[in-house]
Design a protein around this motif. Structure first.
Motif, PDB file in Angstrom:
ATOM      1  N   ILE A 120       0.843  -1.205   0.000  1.00  0.00           N
ATOM      2  CA  ILE A 120       0.000   0.000   0.000  1.00  0.00           C
ATOM      3  C   ILE A 120       0.875   1.251   0.000  1.00  0.00           C
ATOM      4  CG2 ILE A 120      -1.669   1.345   1.352  1.00  0.00           C
ATOM      5  CD1 ILE A 120      -2.862  -1.114  -0.044  1.00  0.00           C
ATOM      6  N   ARG A 121       1.919   1.277   0.849  1.00  0.00           N
ATOM      7  CA  ARG A 121       2.822   2.432   0.880  1.00  0.00           C
ATOM      8  C   ARG A 121       3.482   2.645  -0.476  1.00  0.00           C
ATOM      9  NH1 ARG A 121       3.726   0.649   6.196  1.00  0.00           N
ATOM     10  NH2 ARG A 121       5.437  -0.708   5.593  1.00  0.00           N
ATOM     11  N   GLU A 122       3.900   1.555  -1.112  1.00  0.00           N
ATOM     12  CA  GLU A 122       4.548   1.652  -2.421  1.00  0.00           C
ATOM     13  C   GLU A 122       3.578   2.208  -3.466  1.00  0.00           C
ATOM     14  OE1 GLU A 122       7.439   1.792  -5.089  1.00  0.00           O
ATOM     15  OE2 GLU A 122       7.716   1.275  -2.986  1.00  0.00           O
ATOM     16  N   ARG A 123       2.336   1.777  -3.426  1.00  0.00           N
ATOM     17  CA  ARG A 123       1.331   2.290  -4.373  1.00  0.00           C
ATOM     18  C   ARG A 123       1.114   3.788  -4.167  1.00  0.00           C
ATOM     19  NH1 ARG A 123      -3.431  -2.307  -4.391  1.00  0.00           N
ATOM     20  NH2 ARG A 123      -2.183  -3.958  -5.308  1.00  0.00           N
ATOM     21  N   ARG A 124       1.088   4.215  -2.909  1.00  0.00           N
ATOM     22  CA  ARG A 124       0.888   5.637  -2.614  1.00  0.00           C
ATOM     23  C   ARG A 124       2.083   6.456  -3.108  1.00  0.00           C
ATOM     24  NH1 ARG A 124      -1.614   4.785   3.389  1.00  0.00           N
ATOM     25  NH2 ARG A 124      -3.713   4.297   2.684  1.00  0.00           N
ATOM     26  N   ARG A 125       3.282   5.915  -3.001  1.00  0.00           N
ATOM     27  CA  ARG A 125       4.480   6.636  -3.458  1.00  0.00           C
ATOM     28  C   ARG A 125       4.473   6.826  -4.962  1.00  0.00           C
ATOM     29  NH1 ARG A 125       8.789   3.677   0.394  1.00  0.00           N
ATOM     30  NH2 ARG A 125       7.103   2.246   0.435  1.00  0.00           N
ATOM     31  N   ARG A 126       3.908   5.856  -5.678  1.00  0.00           N
ATOM     32  CA  ARG A 126       3.884   5.921  -7.137  1.00  0.00           C
ATOM     33  C   ARG A 126       2.889   6.944  -7.668  1.00  0.00           C
ATOM     34  NH1 ARG A 126       2.979  -0.096  -8.259  1.00  0.00           N
ATOM     35  NH2 ARG A 126       4.360  -0.894  -6.669  1.00  0.00           N
TER      36      ARG A 126
END
Length: 91
Positions: A84-90
């Protein structure tokens, strides 16, 4: 079947205090029964005081089975949160 574990922590919310062993990262078994995770009971334990003589206690098979399940659940939750954090960063 019972196994002996060595205490790493002690409870802070029981009177009298009970011995606790961290059997997996963030997963604790409690002397006398019970399995807890750092997410739901992390501040209920403190490091075992120095000089504590009685450091081992028996853990039953059911406690260990639940501890293994909790360990799996914690790892999967951590992986999901990271995704989820990675998706938000993208974004």
């Amino acid at each position: 079947m019972m196994i002996e574990v060595e205490a790493t922590h002690i409870t802070t919310r029981r009177n009298p205090a009970a011995l606790v062993c961290e059997v997996f990262p963030g997963v604790y078994v409690v002397d006398g029964g019970g399995v807890h995770t750092v997410r739901e009971g992390g501040n209920a334990f403190a490091p075992l005081p120095e000089g504590q003589d009685d450091r081992t206690f028996p853990v039953n098979e059911t406690q260990m089975t639940f501890a293994e399940m909790y360990d799996t659940n914690l790892r999967e939750a951590d992986e999901f949160e990271e995704e989820i954090r990675e998706r938000r960063r993208r974004r």
